[in-house]
Write a protein that holds these residues in place. Structure first.
Motif, mmCIF file in Angstrom:
data_model
loop_
_atom_site.group_PDB
_atom_site.id
_atom_site.type_symbol
_atom_site.label_atom_id
_atom_site.label_comp_id
_atom_site.label_asym_id
_atom_site.label_seq_id
_atom_site.Cartn_x
_atom_site.Cartn_y
_atom_site.Cartn_z
ATOM 1 N N TYR A 18 0.841 -1.204 0.000
ATOM 2 C CA TYR A 18 0.000 0.000 0.000
ATOM 3 C C TYR A 18 0.878 1.256 0.000
ATOM 4 C CZ TYR A 18 -3.769 3.148 1.535
ATOM 5 O OH TYR A 18 -4.685 4.164 1.637
ATOM 6 N N VAL A 19 2.071 1.120 0.561
ATOM 7 C CA VAL A 19 3.009 2.255 0.626
ATOM 8 C C VAL A 19 4.244 2.003 -0.247
ATOM 9 C CG1 VAL A 19 4.496 3.629 2.144
ATOM 10 C CG2 VAL A 19 2.234 2.881 2.944
ATOM 11 N N TYR A 20 4.782 0.790 -0.162
ATOM 12 C CA TYR A 20 6.001 0.452 -0.910
ATOM 13 C C TYR A 20 5.610 -0.475 -2.067
ATOM 14 C CZ TYR A 20 8.286 2.038 3.396
ATOM 15 O OH TYR A 20 8.689 2.775 4.486
ATOM 16 N N LEU A 66 15.571 1.595 3.346
ATOM 17 C CA LEU A 66 14.141 1.885 3.533
ATOM 18 C C LEU A 66 13.790 3.291 3.042
ATOM 19 C CD1 LEU A 66 13.618 0.244 7.042
ATOM 20 C CD2 LEU A 66 12.875 -0.636 4.821
ATOM 21 N N ASN A 67 14.672 4.249 3.298
ATOM 22 C CA ASN A 67 14.422 5.607 2.797
ATOM 23 C C ASN A 67 14.386 5.632 1.269
ATOM 24 O OD1 ASN A 67 14.047 7.111 5.094
ATOM 25 N ND2 ASN A 67 15.782 8.474 4.740
ATOM 26 N N LEU A 70 11.260 4.124 -0.035
ATOM 27 C CA LEU A 70 10.131 5.038 0.176
ATOM 28 C C LEU A 70 10.118 6.144 -0.874
ATOM 29 C CD1 LEU A 70 7.741 5.863 1.969
ATOM 30 C CD2 LEU A 70 9.340 7.154 3.388
ATOM 31 N N GLU A 71 11.296 6.686 -1.171
ATOM 32 C CA GLU A 71 11.379 7.750 -2.183
ATOM 33 C C GLU A 71 10.926 7.231 -3.551
ATOM 34 O OE1 GLU A 71 15.373 9.166 -2.164
ATOM 35 O OE2 GLU A 71 15.192 10.100 -0.197
ATOM 36 N N ALA A 74 7.146 6.592 -3.540
ATOM 37 C CA ALA A 74 6.380 7.852 -3.582
ATOM 38 C C ALA A 74 6.380 8.412 -4.995
ATOM 39 C CB ALA A 74 6.974 8.854 -2.597
ATOM 40 N N GLN A 75 7.536 8.387 -5.636
ATOM 41 C CA GLN A 75 7.616 8.881 -7.013
ATOM 42 C C GLN A 75 6.678 8.095 -7.915
ATOM 43 O OE1 GLN A 75 11.691 8.670 -8.222
ATOM 44 N NE2 GLN A 75 12.327 10.389 -6.970
ATOM 45 N N LEU A 77 3.998 6.097 -7.149
ATOM 46 C CA LEU A 77 2.574 6.207 -6.834
ATOM 47 C C LEU A 77 2.024 7.589 -7.149
ATOM 48 C CD1 LEU A 77 2.514 4.227 -3.469
ATOM 49 C CD2 LEU A 77 1.444 3.550 -5.620
ATOM 50 N N LEU A 78 2.804 8.619 -6.895
ATOM 51 C CA LEU A 78 2.299 9.973 -7.116
ATOM 52 C C LEU A 78 2.353 10.355 -8.587
ATOM 53 C CD1 LEU A 78 3.876 11.708 -4.009
ATOM 54 C CD2 LEU A 78 1.514 10.982 -4.311
ATOM 55 N N LYS A 81 -0.531 9.037 -10.637
ATOM 56 C CA LYS A 81 -1.829 9.683 -10.391
ATOM 57 C C LYS A 81 -1.993 10.954 -11.194
ATOM 58 C CE LYS A 81 -3.874 7.834 -6.464
ATOM 59 N NZ LYS A 81 -5.011 8.122 -5.601
ATOM 60 N N GLU A 82 -0.865 11.583 -11.544
ATOM 61 C CA GLU A 82 -0.934 12.895 -12.178
ATOM 62 C C GLU A 82 -1.176 12.764 -13.671
ATOM 63 O OE1 GLU A 82 2.711 14.577 -10.896
ATOM 64 O OE2 GLU A 82 1.953 15.091 -8.913
ATOM 65 N N ARG B 26 -3.246 8.709 1.858
ATOM 66 C CA ARG B 26 -1.936 8.092 1.652
ATOM 67 C C ARG B 26 -1.050 8.979 0.784
ATOM 68 N NH1 ARG B 26 -1.289 3.352 -2.581
ATOM 69 N NH2 ARG B 26 -1.921 5.152 -3.798
ATOM 70 N N ASP B 27 -1.650 9.607 -0.240
ATOM 71 C CA ASP B 27 -0.849 10.450 -1.124
ATOM 72 C C ASP B 27 -0.241 11.633 -0.376
ATOM 73 O OD1 ASP B 27 -1.521 8.708 -3.063
ATOM 74 O OD2 ASP B 27 -2.645 10.120 -4.308
ATOM 75 N N LEU B 30 2.642 10.291 1.637
ATOM 76 C CA LEU B 30 3.805 10.004 0.785
ATOM 77 C C LEU B 30 4.486 11.290 0.309
ATOM 78 C CD1 LEU B 30 2.540 7.061 -1.446
ATOM 79 C CD2 LEU B 30 4.427 6.998 0.173
ATOM 80 N N ARG B 31 3.658 12.249 -0.090
ATOM 81 C CA ARG B 31 4.209 13.513 -0.579
ATOM 82 C C ARG B 31 5.020 14.203 0.526
ATOM 83 N NH1 ARG B 31 2.339 15.741 -5.351
ATOM 84 N NH2 ARG B 31 0.536 14.382 -5.368
ATOM 85 N N TYR B 34 8.283 12.224 1.379
ATOM 86 C CA TYR B 34 9.314 12.386 0.355
ATOM 87 C C TYR B 34 10.236 13.559 0.674
ATOM 88 C CZ TYR B 34 11.350 12.718 -4.301
ATOM 89 O OH TYR B 34 12.228 12.750 -5.357
ATOM 90 N N THR B 37 12.870 12.757 3.812
ATOM 91 C CA THR B 37 13.843 11.659 3.827
ATOM 92 C C THR B 37 15.288 12.149 3.898
ATOM 93 O OG1 THR B 37 13.682 11.581 1.419
ATOM 94 C CG2 THR B 37 12.423 9.941 2.650
ATOM 95 N N TYR B 41 15.496 9.233 8.973
ATOM 96 C CA TYR B 41 15.070 7.963 8.378
ATOM 97 C C TYR B 41 13.582 7.780 8.649
ATOM 98 C CZ TYR B 41 20.015 6.876 7.914
ATOM 99 O OH TYR B 41 21.330 6.911 7.571
ATOM 100 N N LEU B 42 12.877 7.401 7.608
ATOM 101 C CA LEU B 42 11.429 7.219 7.742
ATOM 102 C C LEU B 42 11.052 5.794 7.365
ATOM 103 C CD1 LEU B 42 10.090 10.469 6.041
ATOM 104 C CD2 LEU B 42 10.014 9.943 8.453
ATOM 105 N N PHE B 43 10.089 5.290 8.075
ATOM 106 C CA PHE B 43 9.558 3.963 7.744
ATOM 107 C C PHE B 43 8.057 4.014 7.994
ATOM 108 C CE2 PHE B 43 8.985 -0.664 9.042
ATOM 109 C CZ PHE B 43 8.964 -1.111 7.735
ATOM 110 N N ARG B 46 1.423 -0.075 7.892
ATOM 111 C CA ARG B 46 -0.029 0.041 7.974
ATOM 112 C C ARG B 46 -0.521 -1.058 8.913
ATOM 113 N NH1 ARG B 46 -4.831 -0.531 3.604
ATOM 114 N NH2 ARG B 46 -5.944 1.379 4.097
#
Lengths: 82, 139
Positions: A18-20, A66-67, A70-71, A74-75, A77-78, A81-82, B26-27, B30-31, B34, B37, B41-43, B46
């Motif tokens: 859902y996130v990664y 993990l960072n 995540l980056e 995010a890129q 998933l976002l 959407k655009e 969620r968006d 995430l935004r 981003y 980071t 450190y982020l994790f 859910r």
């Protein structure tokens, strides 16, 4: 329960799709292959990762991993959407 | 070490905050993540449907200031999250109107019309027709 960010290699780190995204996880594994070996157990809704850092890698390699994931996620998933 | 300060839970120098998805999408999470980071450190996990748990860990080595620094960063994260969510809500409510206004402005300015072919200095031939009309052709 709070999951430690930098886990030991004994228990897996679970990344929810859902996130990664699986693509972001896979790309991160490839990007970090020189620093640590990663064993990925992919399920439908999440991926479980076991980290095996190599001897000369930084102590923060798991957190950096993990960072990075995540980056990328995010890129992906976002942008989709655009 | 484990402590709680209302918004945050802190355990072994990892600060975590729960975000309810009925308020923050969620968006938006995430935004916001981003842009943080590079600071820590982020994790994100859910633990259950309807909420996300964001965990923060300091980039610096352990020190007495780690917890305070993390609380400050997490506070900024939550403010930024609120900002992103509001922008997203406004966009979903007024985005269509904004697009129409921009389209109308461009249409009135005529900047979207096709540019006539050729250059002003191009040579042309003029043919006089029997009907009296003039036919101009580029040579």
């Amino acid at each position: 329960m709070i999951t430690p960010l930098q886990d030991t290699d004994e228990s897996p780190v679970t990344l929810t799709h859902y996130v990664y995204t699986p693509a972001a996880i896979g790309e991160t594994i490839r990007a970090f292959h020189e620093l640590c070996d990663v064993e990925a157990d992919v399920e439908e809704e999440s991926t479980h990762l076991h980290f095996y850092p190599k001897s000369d890698c930084p102590v923060t390699v798991c957190d950096d991993f993990l960072n990075y994931a995540l980056e990328l996620s995010a890129q992906e998933l976002l942008t989709n959407k655009e | 070490m484990h402590s709680s300060s209302g918004l945050f839970e802190i355990h072994d120098d990892v600060l975590s905050v729960d975000v309810i998805e009925s308020v923050y999408s969620r968006d938006a999470v995430l935004r916001t993540a981003y842009w943080f980071t590079d600071r820590c450190y982020l994790f994100i996990t859910r633990p259950g449907p309807g909420f996300l748990r964001v965990q923060f860990k300091a980039r610096a080595l352990k020190s007495d200031l780690v917890v305070e620094a993390l609380q400050e960063v997490a506070g900024e994260f939550l403010n930024s999250l609120l900002d992103h969510q509001i922008r997203q809500d406004i966009e979903s409510q007024t985005g269509r109107i904004r697009e129409l206004l921009v389209a109308k402005a461009f249409a009135e300015a005529g900047v979207l019309e096709d540019i006539p072919p050729g250059e002003p200095g191009d040579s042309v031939e003029v043919h006089q027709r029997e009907s009296g009309l003039v036919n101009i052709e580029r040579t």
